[in-house]
Scaffold this active site. Structure first.
Site, PDB file in Angstrom:
ATOM      1  CB  SER A  48      -0.967  -0.047   1.191  1.00 17.65           C
ATOM      2  OG  SER A  48      -1.989   0.906   1.051  1.00 17.65           O
ATOM      3  CG  ASP A 172      -4.496  -1.202   0.280  1.00 18.63           C
ATOM      4  OD1 ASP A 172      -3.953  -1.891   1.170  1.00 18.63           O
ATOM      5  OD2 ASP A 172      -4.183  -0.012   0.062  1.00 18.63           O
TER       6      ASP A 172
END
Length: 289
Positions: A48, A172
């Site tokens: 991320s 993500d």
């Protein structure tokens, strides 16, 4: 050409950069402290926002990367990536039915600041993780287009659209591997420095308000695998979990993804805390690249 792994048996130094949105600014301070103490990576692994920070470090594994990262965070703070009025964000959500923001501003930011376009051009090996929707599994990127991979790792559900690559859709990486120590071990690292966003060093307590339920549940999920990775370390592998310097209680305020007002202070706190930690552990000065 794939980004190479740390050679088997070498026991190189890895930087593992976790996810956590705006709180990821703390990792910039930790990087500054590491470089000041002469610690350099042979391998970088990110999730991320840690994929953004990590890609920039892998492209330029030295103190100048911190300056480049500060510029990235200053641009993030200008709200260019997550810009837009409430009405504008709602309009995007109504149109797409899945997310509040377009991915193009973040893509443009990455393309402007990353000095290379592919994994093969990086100065040291780098990998980042995303969550495959179709396979409900983690997927590690180690070759091909760098910006596409980082965008996939950063595609926060509800905020940004899934990234489609080769017919597969990704969200993500924090959904599957928030602090990927295990990946660094699997790639042959012998010394691992964990750069995280400051949540894991604060205790969890049972929720007392409705909005705290989701926060606590998410934290249990994200910390569980990290704890498992640490418990399963093979002999000869050393892990240093750097402190973030953030002592504020964990709350929903920590999840305000558009609030960049505390970025500079967060970087400075993490720099000071990580520097003190490295002084105590007498970090080695003969790291890799």
């Amino acid at each position: 050409m794939a980004s190479p792994r740390v050679p088997a048996g070498r026991g190189g130094t890895a930087f593992v950069l976790g996810g956590g949105g705006v709180l990821g600014a703390a990792e910039v301070g930790m990087l500054r402290a590491l470089f000041e103490h002469g610690v350099h990576p042979d391998l970088v692994v990110g999730t991320s926002v840690g994929a953004i920070n990590g890609a920039l470090v892998a492209a330029d594994p030295g103190p100048s990367a911190v300056d480049r990262l500060r510029a990235v965070w200053e641009e993030l703070a200008s709200q260019q990536v997550f810009a837009g009025s409430v009405l504008g964000r709602m309009s995007t959500l109504v149109r797409t039915r899945t997310h509040l923001h377009r991915a193009e501003p973040l893509r443009q930011l990455l393309e402007a600041h990353l000095p290379v376009k592919t994994f093969a051009e990086l100065r040291i090996p780098f990998q980042c993780v995303a969550a495959s929707i179709e396979r409900a599994a983690e997927h590690w990127f180690s070759d091909g287009a760098l910006v596409d991979a980082v965008l996939a790792s950063c595609a926060v559900p509800g905020l940004l659209p899934p990234v489609q690559l080769a017919g597969e859709h990704y969200l993500d990486g924090g959904l599957v591997h928030s602090i990927p120590v295990g990946r660094a071990v699997a790639l042959g690292a012998g010394t691992i420095y964990v750069l995280h966003v400051g949540r894991i060093d604060r205790p969890l307590r049972p929720p007392t308000r409705p909005w705290e339920v989701a926060t606590v549940a998410f934290e249990i999920a994200r910390r569980h695998r990290f704890a498992g990775d640490l418990a399963a370390l093979p002999p000869g592998v050393t892990v240093h979990v750097l402190p973030s310097g953030d002592t504020a209680p964990l709350s929903t305020a920590n999840l305000r993804y558009r609030d960049f007002s505390g970025v500079a202070a967060r970087i400075d706190r993490a720099h000071a805390a990580a520097g003190d930690h490295l002084d105590r552990v007498r970090a080695p000065t003969d790291g890799g690249a």
